[in-house]
Design an enzyme around this catalytic site. Sequence first.
Site, mmCIF file in Angstrom:
data_model
loop_
_atom_site.group_PDB
_atom_site.id
_atom_site.type_symbol
_atom_site.label_atom_id
_atom_site.label_comp_id
_atom_site.label_asym_id
_atom_site.label_seq_id
_atom_site.Cartn_x
_atom_site.Cartn_y
_atom_site.Cartn_z
ATOM 1 N N LYS A 131 0.842 -1.198 0.000
ATOM 2 C CA LYS A 131 0.000 0.000 0.000
ATOM 3 C C LYS A 131 0.887 1.261 0.000
ATOM 4 C CE LYS A 131 -3.936 -2.224 2.302
ATOM 5 N NZ LYS A 131 -4.805 -2.221 3.508
ATOM 6 N N TYR B 142 -12.448 -2.558 -3.503
ATOM 7 C CA TYR B 142 -13.023 -2.550 -2.150
ATOM 8 C C TYR B 142 -14.553 -2.458 -2.177
ATOM 9 C CZ TYR B 142 -8.456 -2.190 0.166
ATOM 10 O OH TYR B 142 -7.197 -2.445 0.664
ATOM 11 N N ASN C 29 -1.911 0.101 7.266
ATOM 12 C CA ASN C 29 -1.439 -1.253 7.586
ATOM 13 C C ASN C 29 -0.601 -1.909 6.476
ATOM 14 O OD1 ASN C 29 -3.555 -1.759 5.911
ATOM 15 N ND2 ASN C 29 -4.682 -3.094 7.317
ATOM 16 N N HIS D 220 -1.786 -5.362 1.385
ATOM 17 C CA HIS D 220 -3.042 -6.068 1.109
ATOM 18 C C HIS D 220 -2.734 -7.492 0.642
ATOM 19 C CE1 HIS D 220 -6.946 -7.119 -0.603
ATOM 20 N NE2 HIS D 220 -6.271 -7.577 -1.643
ATOM 21 N N GLU E 55 -9.560 -10.236 -7.925
ATOM 22 C CA GLU E 55 -8.621 -9.115 -7.777
ATOM 23 C C GLU E 55 -7.509 -9.171 -8.831
ATOM 24 O OE1 GLU E 55 -7.350 -9.271 -3.703
ATOM 25 O OE2 GLU E 55 -9.328 -8.729 -2.946
HETATM 26 P P1 ADP Z 1 -7.895 -6.947 5.186
HETATM 27 O O1 ADP Z 1 -7.116 -5.886 4.441
HETATM 28 O O2 ADP Z 1 -7.105 -7.496 6.343
HETATM 29 O O3 ADP Z 1 -8.440 -8.016 4.271
HETATM 30 P P2 ADP Z 1 -10.556 -5.702 5.332
HETATM 31 O O4 ADP Z 1 -10.893 -6.283 3.995
HETATM 32 O O5 ADP Z 1 -11.547 -5.867 6.441
HETATM 33 O O6 ADP Z 1 -9.151 -6.227 5.880
HETATM 34 O O7 ADP Z 1 -10.317 -4.146 5.185
HETATM 35 C C1 ADP Z 1 -9.635 -3.625 4.071
HETATM 36 C C2 ADP Z 1 -8.754 -2.500 4.520
HETATM 37 O O8 ADP Z 1 -9.570 -1.444 5.011
HETATM 38 C C3 ADP Z 1 -7.814 -2.823 5.691
HETATM 39 O O9 ADP Z 1 -6.639 -3.489 5.296
HETATM 40 C C4 ADP Z 1 -7.530 -1.431 6.213
HETATM 41 O O10 ADP Z 1 -6.575 -0.754 5.396
HETATM 42 C C5 ADP Z 1 -8.878 -0.753 6.038
HETATM 43 N N1 ADP Z 1 -9.676 -0.809 7.271
HETATM 44 C C6 ADP Z 1 -10.323 -1.874 7.773
HETATM 45 N N2 ADP Z 1 -10.932 -1.579 8.933
HETATM 46 C C7 ADP Z 1 -10.667 -0.265 9.174
HETATM 47 C C8 ADP Z 1 -11.009 0.663 10.201
HETATM 48 N N3 ADP Z 1 -11.759 0.278 11.241
HETATM 49 N N4 ADP Z 1 -10.553 1.916 10.107
HETATM 50 C C9 ADP Z 1 -9.781 2.316 9.060
HETATM 51 N N5 ADP Z 1 -9.423 1.491 8.058
HETATM 52 C C10 ADP Z 1 -9.856 0.223 8.100
#
Ligand code: ADP
Length: 169
Positions: free
Chosen positions: A29, A69, A132, A135, A146
């Site tokens: 990211k 997303y 974080n 992805h 994807e």
């Molecule tokens: P992952 O990336 O672990 O598969 P998700 O699909 O639930 O998780 O979420 C996609 C992305 O959205 C996360 O990696 C993170 O960057 C962001 N995200 C998820 N939950 C939150 C939150 N509560 N606040 C801000 N960003 C979030």
Amino acid sequence: LGGSRAAVGLRSKSTGLPDVKERTLIAVKPDGVQRRFIGQIIQRFEQRGFKLVGLKMLQASEDLLSQHYSELRTKPFYPRLLKYMSSGPVVVMVWEGHKVVQTSRTMVGHTNPAEALAGTIRGDFSFHVSRNVIHASDSEEGAQREIQLWFKGRELLNWDCCDQSLTLA
Ligand code: ADP
């Protein structure tokens, strides 16, 4: 590519391990790129034994990110997520190997870095869910969707390891 159905029972000549052509999408990211983590992230997937079959750096459009997303569009953090993901270039990759989807999720760690174990990528490189670093597709079906979204077919390359085509002069 058939995911878990593919090549069950076939064994790689070089490693003797099940030779399954499962693929997943991994993206460094914008914060991961900006903090110079591209190399370390690639290194972890290589040393785990996975094969890189697609790689590019791009500034993702809002259209692409909203498709990527789409399942999260009703979440309160969705607008911030799209802003974050378009805040700079991303590096997207396709990695191939046995159970690569599940293994990558384990390597990446919990979505929320506060819950990600040390030793995982998020556990080692990040501290907040809104930054974080990486992805990883969360299922084989998600990975196929994807990969098609981010890559054209001709951008994915099939190649063999040199130790499988060694000819002694
Ligand atoms: P992952 O990336 O672990 O598969 P998700 O699909 O639930 O998780 O979420 C996609 C992305 O959205 C996360 O990696 C993170 O960057 C962001 N995200 C998820 N939950 C939150 C939150 N509560 N606040 C801000 N960003 C979030």
